[in-house]
Every structure is written in structure tokens, then in C-alpha cells.
Enzyme design. Sequence first.
Site, PDB file in Angstrom:
ATOM      1  N   TYR A   1     -35.753  96.020   4.241  1.00  0.00           N
ATOM      2  CA  TYR A   1     -34.353  95.531   4.593  1.00  0.00           C
ATOM      3  C   TYR A   1     -34.132  94.322   3.524  1.00  0.00           C
ATOM      4  O   TYR A   1     -34.714  93.052   3.922  1.00  0.00           O
ATOM      5  CB  TYR A   1     -34.294  95.038   5.968  1.00  0.00           C
TER       6      TYR A   1
ATOM      7  N   LYS B   1     -32.933  99.351   2.731  1.00  0.00           N
ATOM      8  CA  LYS B   1     -31.618  99.130   3.007  1.00  0.00           C
ATOM      9  C   LYS B   1     -31.201  97.886   2.282  1.00  0.00           C
ATOM     10  O   LYS B   1     -31.597  96.823   2.436  1.00  0.00           O
ATOM     11  CB  LYS B   1     -31.581  98.784   4.555  1.00  0.00           C
TER      12      LYS B   1
END
Length: 303
Positions: free
Chosen positions: A139, A163
Site C-alpha cells: 500500500y 495499491k
Amino acid sequence: MTNLTRALTGISGILATPYDADGAIAPEKQAPIVERALKAGVHILTANGNTGEFYSLTTDEAVAMVQSAADHIRGRCPLVAGVGRAIPDAMRLAKASAEAGADALMIHQPPDPFVAPRGVVDYVKAVSDAGQNLPLILYLRNDAIGTDAIAALCEIPGVVGVKWATPNPMKLKAAIAASPDDIVWVGGLAEVWAPSFYAVGARGFTSGLINVWPERSVAISEALEAGDYRKARDLIAQMQVFEDIRAEEQGGANVPGVKAALAMMGEDCGGVRPPAAWPLTDDQTARLRVFMDENGLLARAAS
């Protein structure tokens, strides 16, 4: 592509963490959110993401939330478990997530003010070891670590996706070009940024909207996958006010916007913990209510 990586090219729904009247976690209140998302066709659900108030939860609470999410989902879609904070906490949560039945770990980028790019690589490796070899999703909220560091992170065994949660599509393009071809790059700034990220090579997007209106998220995903950018933009424009409210107060209204919308639908999931903004201001509440009414979402409370 595995089932997980294929699902990553769709919608990664980030589940809200409900609280009771005393501010304690109330995992049972998450069940209708999960059912609504699955019925609409959301591809992946994530426990302990930022819409789940990860940094406001204790490690014990985060463990409880991933266990409850697994119970609610019951294998009907991949479950991604967010892990992070200090290495001992991240390792404990990684182990508990694996034992709960999570299909992958999403490793929050360390928010420490003194982060060395090569130190992040060591951090991810340590967490991975505790996660019983579950696939890893990075992330990324700070691309200042540089393209070389991002590529090094993507080369860690077990990393299957990233992400991307910074508003820099061209840096995303450079990172994609520098990294292994089998990495799935997911738009990490929800529906509004999804077309821009798709345009440079990302697939899929994260969503907090799925807690409230998953059907709209699925429609946007289908339009993007079909290459119909005009339709995707039109669908996004119709939910823009929701994201505008969530972006206010330096993003501090993000989760409050979701929680307030759920309450308007008759699903009181409590407030949010400081330092987020709670409750919404009168102006924010009024705009949110108009949005909910115009899109038929208040009617769900009546039904």
C-alpha cells in the site's frame, strides 16, 4: 493470473469498522455491509484498511476485525488483511490474519518520519515472514521513496500487487515500467482517480463507497474494463459530491462521510475516533443527505 490477482483488477472494497454506543468495536454490525458488497459483485474485501480506521485501532482490535471479516465473508471472495505499525505489531497481525483465513496481506507503508527506502524493504520482508507466505500487496501512499525503491519492493518474493495511493499518474507509469511484469497495479485513490490510473497501466481500484453504494462502484469498474472512459467519468461525476465531502478537512472527513451515510441508511455504525472529524458539520451533513436522497440510498433505510 490467480484468483487473487484477477480479483485485484476489479474493486478492492475497504470495509468500515463499526463501533457501539460506547465507542468499542462492534464487528457484528459489519455483516450487512459485507452482504451488500458481495451481492453487488465487489471482487475483494479488505479488513483493517484506512476506511477501516486502521491507525485508530489497537492491535487486539485489528485482530478481532480481521477474524470477524473472515467470518462474514466465509470464502465468498478474497479477503485482504491490512497490517502495519511497529514490526512486532505488524508481525502479530500478519500471523493472526493468516490464521483467520485471509488470502493476502496488504502492508501499510510505514508513516514513520524517518523512513529509509531500503528500510522499507527490510520491513516488508519481516512482515512477510510472519504471514505464513501469504501473497503481499504493497500500500504505497508516499512515492517520494523513488522509482528504484518501489521496484526493489516489487521484487520481494510474494509481492503480487501495489495499491498506488498518490496523485501522480506519471510516477505510477515509471514504477510500472521499472517493476516486474506480473505485478498488478491497483488505483489506491478510489473511483475518482481510477480513469487516470487506468490510462497509464493500472487495473482495478480501491473503494470506500462500497460500504454504502457498491452497485455504483461495480458499474464504474465494468465501464473501465470495457474501455468506456466516458461512461466511467459520467458515473463518477454522479457520486463526486460524496468523495468531495470525504476529502474535506485534509481528508479527516473521509471515514466520517462513510459512517454518516451508513447512519442515514439506518445502519448506525457509530462515530469515528479522533483525530478524524466527527460529527460532520451541518453543511456536510446537508450535502450528504441530498446526495443520498437523489440516488435513492435513503430509501434503503425505509426498506
